[in-house]
Motif scaffolding. Structure first.
Motif, PDB file in Angstrom:
ATOM      1  N   PRO B 174      39.129  29.804  44.229  1.00 29.60           N
ATOM      2  CA  PRO B 174      39.838  30.721  45.129  1.00 29.60           C
ATOM      3  C   PRO B 174      38.902  31.277  46.210  1.00 29.60           C
ATOM      4  CG  PRO B 174      39.656  31.641  42.885  1.00 29.60           C
ATOM      5  CD  PRO B 174      39.149  30.246  42.823  1.00 29.60           C
ATOM      6  N   ALA B 175      39.429  31.359  47.438  1.00 24.76           N
ATOM      7  CA  ALA B 175      38.654  31.867  48.579  1.00 24.76           C
ATOM      8  C   ALA B 175      38.974  33.347  48.747  1.00 24.76           C
ATOM      9  CB  ALA B 175      39.006  31.088  49.840  1.00 24.76           C
ATOM     10  N   ARG B 176      38.034  34.190  48.378  1.00 20.99           N
ATOM     11  CA  ARG B 176      38.267  35.643  48.442  1.00 20.99           C
ATOM     12  C   ARG B 176      38.639  36.095  49.850  1.00 20.99           C
ATOM     13  NH1 ARG B 176      34.490  39.715  49.723  1.00 20.99           N
ATOM     14  NH2 ARG B 176      32.904  38.092  49.771  1.00 20.99           N
ATOM     15  N   LEU B 177      37.991  35.538  50.848  1.00 24.34           N
ATOM     16  CA  LEU B 177      38.209  36.010  52.217  1.00 24.34           C
ATOM     17  C   LEU B 177      39.462  35.398  52.845  1.00 24.34           C
ATOM     18  CD1 LEU B 177      34.489  35.989  53.415  1.00 24.34           C
ATOM     19  CD2 LEU B 177      35.858  37.935  52.635  1.00 24.34           C
ATOM     20  N   GLN B 178      40.061  34.410  52.156  1.00 22.41           N
ATOM     21  CA  GLN B 178      41.292  33.807  52.682  1.00 22.41           C
ATOM     22  C   GLN B 178      42.323  33.756  51.561  1.00 22.41           C
ATOM     23  OE1 GLN B 178      40.503  30.521  55.646  1.00 22.41           O
ATOM     24  NE2 GLN B 178      38.418  30.853  54.941  1.00 22.41           N
ATOM     25  N   PRO B 179      42.930  34.913  51.301  1.00 26.60           N
ATOM     26  CA  PRO B 179      43.797  35.074  50.128  1.00 26.60           C
ATOM     27  C   PRO B 179      44.841  33.974  50.020  1.00 26.60           C
ATOM     28  CG  PRO B 179      43.518  37.168  51.268  1.00 26.60           C
ATOM     29  CD  PRO B 179      42.868  36.123  52.127  1.00 26.60           C
ATOM     30  N   GLY B 180      44.993  33.444  48.824  1.00 27.56           N
ATOM     31  CA  GLY B 180      46.003  32.417  48.580  1.00 27.56           C
ATOM     32  C   GLY B 180      45.515  31.004  48.837  1.00 27.56           C
ATOM     33  N   GLU B 455      39.016  43.745  38.562  1.00 25.37           N
ATOM     34  CA  GLU B 455      38.575  43.977  39.934  1.00 25.37           C
ATOM     35  C   GLU B 455      38.325  42.643  40.652  1.00 25.37           C
ATOM     36  OE1 GLU B 455      34.969  46.228  40.090  1.00 25.37           O
ATOM     37  OE2 GLU B 455      34.733  45.783  42.233  1.00 25.37           O
ATOM     38  N   GLN B 456      37.675  41.712  39.932  1.00 21.90           N
ATOM     39  CA  GLN B 456      37.432  40.388  40.538  1.00 21.90           C
ATOM     40  C   GLN B 456      38.752  39.689  40.850  1.00 21.90           C
ATOM     41  OE1 GLN B 456      34.385  39.080  37.563  1.00 21.90           O
ATOM     42  NE2 GLN B 456      33.644  37.790  39.229  1.00 21.90           N
ATOM     43  N   LEU B 457      39.689  39.762  39.885  1.00 25.39           N
ATOM     44  CA  LEU B 457      40.999  39.134  40.120  1.00 25.39           C
ATOM     45  C   LEU B 457      41.670  39.752  41.338  1.00 25.39           C
ATOM     46  CD1 LEU B 457      42.429  38.744  36.504  1.00 25.39           C
ATOM     47  CD2 LEU B 457      42.043  36.896  38.146  1.00 25.39           C
ATOM     48  N   GLU B 459      40.271  41.222  43.886  1.00 18.58           N
ATOM     49  CA  GLU B 459      39.576  40.775  45.101  1.00 18.58           C
ATOM     50  C   GLU B 459      40.005  39.371  45.520  1.00 18.58           C
ATOM     51  OE1 GLU B 459      35.161  42.858  45.307  1.00 18.58           O
ATOM     52  OE2 GLU B 459      35.358  40.856  44.483  1.00 18.58           O
ATOM     53  N   LEU B 460      40.344  38.554  44.505  1.00 16.51           N
ATOM     54  CA  LEU B 460      40.734  37.165  44.780  1.00 16.51           C
ATOM     55  C   LEU B 460      42.236  37.036  45.021  1.00 16.51           C
ATOM     56  CD1 LEU B 460      38.546  35.439  42.042  1.00 16.51           C
ATOM     57  CD2 LEU B 460      38.102  35.505  44.505  1.00 16.51           C
ATOM     58  N   HIS B 461      42.951  38.169  44.909  1.00 23.50           N
ATOM     59  CA  HIS B 461      44.404  38.164  45.074  1.00 23.50           C
ATOM     60  C   HIS B 461      45.071  37.211  44.086  1.00 23.50           C
ATOM     61  CE1 HIS B 461      43.917  40.668  48.594  1.00 23.50           C
ATOM     62  NE2 HIS B 461      42.933  39.860  48.945  1.00 23.50           N
ATOM     63  N   LEU B 462      44.629  37.307  42.844  1.00 21.73           N
ATOM     64  CA  LEU B 462      45.169  36.449  41.790  1.00 21.73           C
ATOM     65  C   LEU B 462      45.592  37.292  40.603  1.00 21.73           C
ATOM     66  CD1 LEU B 462      42.622  33.485  41.578  1.00 21.73           C
ATOM     67  CD2 LEU B 462      44.950  33.428  42.510  1.00 21.73           C
ATOM     68  N   ALA B 463      46.557  36.763  39.869  1.00 19.09           N
ATOM     69  CA  ALA B 463      46.904  37.337  38.570  1.00 19.09           C
ATOM     70  C   ALA B 463      46.981  36.196  37.580  1.00 19.09           C
ATOM     71  CB  ALA B 463      48.250  38.053  38.656  1.00 19.09           C
TER      72      ALA B 463
END
Lengths: 469, 469
Positions: B174-180, B455-457, B459-463
């Motif tokens: 996953p790209a933190r700076l480019q959510p999704g 918190e990491q999840l 930041e990564l916009h993931l669940a």
């Protein structure tokens, strides 16, 4: 006949040769067409009949023709093949080039980065980029060979691994077969290389791929490569520094680099701050800058710990006590300060057995003598506010390894991207990497990162939670 | 004095030496204690006073003592240092070993894999594992050097990249700076190496780290390493095979490998099926198996396409038409079948310009002459049922690159893990990898994969969406 453009001698005159390469330039002169044919070894002028006028620049062609001496007044003294030309008998187009999306007859600096990197396969045809990539290859070869010669063993360490507490954010990789769990990509092989010392290899190296999720800077992507090495039984930090210095000198010299001082000067951290205002500094004179000299120096005697800087998220996360490490939590203090560390006293004054290698104002390497007793490593993490559970969870395997006979050891990681950049006289790391990321984190040439399918997300037991726009 | 155990000559007799290493064995004989001290070069017997009885096996010690000739009747002819012993004057414990979680004086095969890999730093101390890791390093050195000598350029390609349609599942990041959005880890550098041919390097190689999310087998993890190479302007597939064969022979010979036939026999795929019942076969006699001979052979003339096998999820995903590739979608057909491919006729009969290198029943390499025209590559993906949008999305950048002057090219990927395994006489890949994964996908030594923080999840916009138990 095999292809070659090493026709700078006149001994091929009269021979019929077969050449393959790119149409570098084309000039139509009435009935005759002049082509400069380019391959990795250089260019040669081909003179052909009118039909060759169809050829587009940068097309790949095969030419069969006779090597002829040029008339005296046509000799081009500036070209290695300027005394001859190829009288083309036949030619074939092997790969036609249409119009080029970016020019490649400039140095490229006028082109927007996104475009340069989207068409990197063209961008790399520039003479400068060809040279940069080749110099990097030769540097890698020379560094590796210098280490093999000294009985270092080249050992690969895992890419799918665990978070290693090295200060930056990890990139994580969902484990499909273990829902909810993640691998981390390595920020460096720090722990594995130390474990290889426990394993008795004594001398290890690796051209190590490292990946950190740091905020991007104009000249830095998420990936970097380090020449990583570790050795057992060093007499002192100086003996590691000496070996590294020898290897760097041998490699840099062998690829034509010019160095300033020999041996490299050693500057203490307080002295560096006082004299240069920073722990990275440029010792070159103006004249040396013009001449492409590399001015290496060692910096030593850094403080081991510093007060946590609240701006740095990754550090705050690890620094509940208010202290964090300045360089590497796996380092040992200098021998004189080992007792302080064990007793957790004079924390701010403890000096680490760290050594940085700087060159022309950049940090090009960092290493240290490591802690190799469970007691020392535990004390470091306790000072940083880790609970005993967190220590076991984070570095329990290192503490266990230190309990089965681990030798004293130390090593360094040299930044291969930076060394290659400095050797080629560049000022951006991207000019020394074949396929660097763009400033916005896109992979060169390919459109990544990219969406993945719902099916892939399902397989990974993940859902995206996009921020509201 | 620097450490050494190269005391097999008698020229050191009388010298006082300082040695550092591991307590290999210890025997208490009343007032005397006998220690076999081990380092990377071998072992030497040390005779010390009673206090040395405190030493635990596998502890790391430093010994200062005098080299003495052994009495005639005490000479051990089986040890390289068997004519001497060290009369210990003083010693220091550098790294104490407690009780060992796994034994290391066996070959390790009796120990459960999870335990062996959890304590890999101990497991690697076995003589066999030391040898395996060192042979792999020497093999890597010899292969690399053989290619450098032939003007191949060592070029690194990205780890964070895009899905490359090579048949297996990608690991994604996953790209933190480019959510999704997600990067994919490389299954191989296939596309980048071809783009380096477009870029004009003509000869490329890399010791490439590859990662595939395949279902695990007992002897295979998610990661593997390939010696990856590509060259421009090959005269034919045979000219690439010839170069590869020369390089393999040179490297294997230099690390002491014995080979069967020279040149390697070339077997067609139909012939292999008929004679051996498979496209991987073992040409060794029983005697050659005992002698550790490597029996290499080439296999050629594979069908390009096959009907999709519904059991293979990854293939079905790419194979809406019912056809998928057998080896590599980026290959060219053999010259005689190029028209068939263009016209999409006789699909099942099209032969690919693929060559596999087999050795002792294993596939140790695979490569091909590639398609280098947009037309051919497009036809391959059309046959596999890709729409023009999907082709642009998947390999549009390759098609664009083929339109700016791409030379004919071909290459191969050699499985470094397998070659090292065969050279060391092992039957599991894990014995040739320093830190392999466990059969259940756990990283050696470290507990990965592991949970990440909320918190990491975030930041990564993931669940995570865990399956119900």
């Amino acid at each position: 006949m095999q292809r070659t453009l090493t026709l700078q001698t006149t001994q091929h005159i009269g021979e019929v040769v077969k050449l393959q390469g790119w149409v570098d330039t084309k000039r139509d002169h009435g009935k005759l067409t002049f082509i400069d044919l380019r391959d990795r070894t250089g260019t040669v002028q081909c003179v052909g009949y009118q039909k060759m006028g169809e050829l587009t620049p940068e097309s790949v062609i095969e030419v069969v023709g006779q090597v002829k001496e040029r008339p005296e007044n046509m000799i081009n003294a500036e070209s290695a093949t300027g005394a001859v030309e190829i009288d083309v008998r036949e030619y074939t187009v092997l790969g036609k080039a249409g119009s080029l999306p970016i020019p490649i007859d400039t140095d490229g600096s006028e082109i927007a980065e996104e475009m340069r990197l989207k068409y990197r396969y063209l961008d790399l045809r520039r003479e400068r980029m060809q040279k940069n990539v080749r110099v990097r290859s030769e540097l890698t070869r020379a560094l590796s060979e210098a280490l093999y010669e000294r009985e270092f063993v080249n050992i690969e360490t895992p890419m799918l691994t665990k978070s290693t507490k090295e200060g930056a954010r990890d990139f994580v990789v969902p484990a499909r077969l273990q829902p909810g769990l993640f691998y981390a990509l390595p920020q460096s092989p720090q722990q594995y290389k130390q474990l290889l010392m426990t394993a008795g290899f004594e001398r290890y190296f690796q051209v190590a791929r490292c990946i950190r999720d740091e905020d991007l800077r104009s000249d830095r992507g998420f990936e970097f490569t380090q020449l990583d090495l570790e050795m057992s039984f060093p007499e002192s930090r100086e003996s590691v520094m000496e070996l590294v210095e020898t290897v760097v000198k041998q490699a840099v010299t062998s690829v034509g680099g010019k160095m300033q001082q020999d041996p490299f000067p050693v500057v203490s951290y307080p002295e560096a701050l006082e004299k240069y205002g920073a722990d990275k500094f440029d010792l070159r004179t103006e004249q040396e800058k013009k001449n492409g000299v590399l001015a290496f120096a060692w910096v030593v005697d850094f403080p081991f710990f510093k007060k946590v800087d609240a701006k740095d998220v990754a550090e705050v996360r690890d620094g509940k006590s208010g202290w964090t490490f300045t360089h590497n939590p796996f380092s040992s203090p200098i021998p004189e300060h080992i007792e302080w560390l064990k007793n957790k006293e004079h924390i701010g004054e403890i000096i680490t057995a760290q050594y940085d290698l700087v060159c022309n104002g950049y940090e090009v390497g960092g290493g240290s003598i490591r802690a190799h007793s469970p007691e020392l490593l535990t004390a470091v993490f306790e000072i940083m506010g880790y609970s005993s559970e967190e220590i076991t969870e984070g570095v329990g395997h290192m503490l266990e390894a230190f309990g089965v006979g681990t030798p004293p050891h130390g090593g360094i990681a040299l930044g291969l991207d930076r060394l290659a950049m400095l050797l080629t006289g560049e000022t951006s790391l991207k000019e020394s990497i074949a396929f660097p990321m763009t400033g916005s984190g896109k992979t060169a040439v390919m459109q990544a990162p990219a969406p993945i399918s719902d099916e892939q997300l399902r397989e990974l037991h993940l859902a995206t939670q996009l921020p509201k726009k």
